[in-house]
Enzyme design. Structure first.
Site, PDB file in Angstrom:
ATOM      1  N   ASP A 152      42.984  14.507 -26.084  1.00 58.93           N
ATOM      2  CA  ASP A 152      43.255  13.754 -27.317  1.00 58.93           C
ATOM      3  C   ASP A 152      42.600  12.373 -27.287  1.00 58.93           C
ATOM      4  O   ASP A 152      41.863  11.996 -28.201  1.00 58.93           O
ATOM      5  CB  ASP A 152      44.764  13.553 -27.525  1.00 58.93           C
ATOM      6  CG  ASP A 152      45.468  14.852 -27.876  1.00 58.93           C
ATOM      7  OD1 ASP A 152      44.775  15.804 -28.290  1.00 58.93           O
ATOM      8  OD2 ASP A 152      46.699  14.906 -27.725  1.00 58.93           O
ATOM      9  N   ARG A 206      56.759   3.285 -21.672  1.00 61.22           N
ATOM     10  CA  ARG A 206      55.966   2.910 -22.852  1.00 61.22           C
ATOM     11  C   ARG A 206      55.926   1.410 -23.135  1.00 61.22           C
ATOM     12  O   ARG A 206      54.847   0.857 -23.393  1.00 61.22           O
ATOM     13  CB  ARG A 206      56.461   3.666 -24.097  1.00 61.22           C
ATOM     14  CG  ARG A 206      56.356   5.183 -24.000  1.00 61.22           C
ATOM     15  CD  ARG A 206      55.014   5.625 -23.499  1.00 61.22           C
ATOM     16  NE  ARG A 206      54.797   7.052 -23.656  1.00 61.22           N
ATOM     17  CZ  ARG A 206      53.795   7.720 -23.110  1.00 61.22           C
ATOM     18  NH1 ARG A 206      52.913   7.082 -22.347  1.00 61.22           N
ATOM     19  NH2 ARG A 206      53.648   9.011 -23.301  1.00 61.22           N
ATOM     20  N   SER A 213      51.695  19.606 -23.656  1.00 61.84           N
ATOM     21  CA  SER A 213      51.516  18.163 -23.753  1.00 61.84           C
ATOM     22  C   SER A 213      52.421  17.552 -22.690  1.00 61.84           C
ATOM     23  O   SER A 213      53.640  17.739 -22.711  1.00 61.84           O
ATOM     24  CB  SER A 213      51.932  17.704 -25.153  1.00 61.84           C
ATOM     25  OG  SER A 213      52.160  16.321 -25.117  1.00 61.84           O
ATOM     26  N   ASP A 248      57.373   8.144 -28.777  1.00 62.90           N
ATOM     27  CA  ASP A 248      56.457   7.208 -28.125  1.00 62.90           C
ATOM     28  C   ASP A 248      55.775   6.275 -29.112  1.00 62.90           C
ATOM     29  O   ASP A 248      55.530   5.109 -28.828  1.00 62.90           O
ATOM     30  CB  ASP A 248      55.419   7.980 -27.301  1.00 62.90           C
ATOM     31  CG  ASP A 248      56.046   8.619 -26.075  1.00 62.90           C
ATOM     32  OD1 ASP A 248      57.060   8.075 -25.587  1.00 62.90           O
ATOM     33  OD2 ASP A 248      55.537   9.649 -25.604  1.00 62.90           O
TER      34      ASP A 248
HETATM   35  N1  ARG Z   1      60.912  13.501 -25.129  1.00 63.57           N
HETATM   36  C1  ARG Z   1      60.566  12.557 -24.135  1.00 63.57           C
HETATM   37  C2  ARG Z   1      60.739  11.157 -24.627  1.00 63.57           C
HETATM   38  O1  ARG Z   1      60.781  10.952 -25.814  1.00 63.57           O
HETATM   39  C3  ARG Z   1      59.216  12.814 -23.524  1.00 63.57           C
HETATM   40  C4  ARG Z   1      58.023  12.641 -24.411  1.00 63.57           C
HETATM   41  C5  ARG Z   1      56.795  12.762 -23.578  1.00 63.57           C
HETATM   42  N2  ARG Z   1      55.592  13.031 -24.256  1.00 63.57           N
HETATM   43  C6  ARG Z   1      54.815  14.084 -23.983  1.00 63.57           C
HETATM   44  N3  ARG Z   1      53.670  14.134 -24.538  1.00 63.57           N
HETATM   45  N4  ARG Z   1      55.182  15.046 -23.189  1.00 63.57           N
HETATM   46  O2  ARG Z   1      60.844  10.242 -23.868  1.00 63.57           O
END
Ligand code: ARG
Length: 423
Positions: A27, A111, A190, A140
């Site tokens: 990506d 993040r 992902s 995120d």
């Molecule tokens: N659901 C989790 C969170 O919001 C993980 C998100 C991670 N992103 C990914 N692309 N796997 O913290």
């Protein structure tokens, strides 16, 4: 202080410079090209080392080379492991941070740190816009954008995944046409990784009625194939944070690394659940969080041991509120700092050692020790040697139950009266 929402999406059609948060994956690699074309911009790239790719440190060099090959003018790699643990993970441990009781916030707390460092680079290099690889559906995007705006109101955030409107197949085609290498890694799922955990989403995982297949897990041994004999570890805590393993003091990064290895061997920390995202979508999440699970379980046990029942009861609420702020992308909210003042106060006495038994996927606390433990053997023992005077119960229980007993009786009378009135 002004917050004006003038347009939905980017304000300009041209930026001289853009900073891209670059993972090296498909990506963000497509983005590196796409942003150059779309905005006629010079692209700066930034990769944060939060301990992803545990085994392979040369990966960051490869990411850098890839960025330059795809046209980046300047690449930044920052080793943030120590900072991540001390300023983001340790607070999570002190807050027993398990979102919806199960997810130890591994991605969530990484993040804000990535974006804070990104904003620093943008300011230093005079870059007006930061781009990242989030879709418009997850958490995120919120964590990145809110953090960025709080630290630099005038920075523009670009989200190509929303803008470019390409599906997975179109993206593959775009990659082929633009000489972007497609690796086999992470193709299906992902994923996001750091020292505290690994998450996987997409593909078959989007079907909650199907058990996650083995290939969604990359770190942990399947519990059924884990060793047939249990292993015991001792985690040493000081003021609520882990400082050693089996009595040996070590750095945070080394400690988490060792816990990670032991946990993976025993298949600890495999989690899957239906998660409520901040934006209201439910999503099926699959995690591997071996070190996180051991640390939070051990911390929670020790904290409970040294706190009064009133502290324990109240802290559970504070912890939950803290966890929700962190999860929902509001790391910058002053409430987090205020809650942490309380959390840190409680944790001043969370010092001691916790013994954890690891066996075929489970990590159970089996013993604990602390100079501040409120347990008193003399008082608690059922032996007749105890100096606790059991006769005091004759006086205590009637007083303790007085109002509840009265309430029970009067409610019965009230309900009877209502019934009679209706008849
Ligand atoms: N659901 C989790 C969170 O919001 C993980 C998100 C991670 N992103 C990914 N692309 N796997 O913290």
């Amino acid at each position: 202080m002004e917050i004006i929402i003038t347009t939905l999406g980017p304000k300009k059609s041209h930026y001289e410079k853009i900073l891209l948060l670059y993972s090296g994956g498909l990506d963000t690699s497509c983005m590196l090209k796409w942003l150059q074309d779309k905005y006629k911009a010079k692209i700066y790239t930034f990769t944060a080392d939060l301990g992803q790719e545990f085994a392979d440190k040369s990966r960051f060099k490869e990411i850098e080379e890839k960025a330059y090959k795809l046209g980046a003018v300047k690449h930044f790699t920052l080793d943030l492991k120590e900072k991540f643990l001390k300023e983001y993970i340790f607070p999570t441990i002190k807050a027993n941070g398990l979102y919806q009781g199960i997810y130890p916030l591994s991605t969530a707390v990484g993040r804000p740190l990535i974006m804070i460092e990104g904003v620093k680079i943008a300011k230093q290099e005079n870059i007006p816009a930061i781009a990242h690889g989030c879709t418009g559906k997850g958490n995120d995007q919120i964590r990145f954008n809110v953090t960025a705006k709080a630290h630099a109101l005038d920075v523009e955030i670009l989200m190509p995944m929303i803008e470019w409107n390409m599906g997975r197949d179109e993206e593959m085609k775009y990659a082929l046409e633009h000489g972007i290498p497609i690796s086999n890694q992470n193709k299906k799922y992902s994923t996001d990784e750091n020292l505290f955990g690994r998450s996987a989403e997409c593909d078959i995982l989007e079907h909650p009625e199907i058990e996650p297949p083995e290939d969604a897990r990359e770190w942990t041994t399947a519990p059924e194939s884990a060793p047939d004999t249990p292993e015991y570890i001792m985690i040493n805590f000081e003021e609520g944070v882990p400082v050693g393993l089996n009595g040996e003091k070590m750095s945070a990064v080394k400690l988490i690394g060792q816990l990670h290895d032991i946990g993976c061997k025993h298949g600890v920390g495999r989690i899957e659940h239906m998660e409520d995202r901040a934006i209201g979508l439910k999503s099926r999440e699959t995690y591997e969080v071996p070190a996180a699970i051991m640390l939070i379980k051990a911390h929670k046990d020790l904290e409970k041991y040294v706190c009064t029942k009133h502290e324990n009861s109240f802290k559970a609420h504070v912890d939950q509120r803290w966890t929700e702020l962190a999860y929902e992308g509001l790391w910058v909210d002053p409430l987090r700092g205020a809650l942490e003042a309380f959390i840190n106060e409680i944790n001043k006495k969370v010092t001691g050692t916790v013994k954890v038994k690891l066996f075929k996927g489970s990590a159970e606390v089996v013993a604990r020790e602390s100079p501040y433990g409120l347990y008193d053997l003399n008082l608690a023992t059922y032996d007749t040697t105890s100096t606790f005077d059991q006769k005091l119960s004759y006086g205590f229980i009637p007083i303790w139950g007085m109002q509840s007993e009265l309430g029970f009786k009067l409610k019965k009378i009230a309900l009877n009266n209502l019934k009679e009135k209706k008849e």
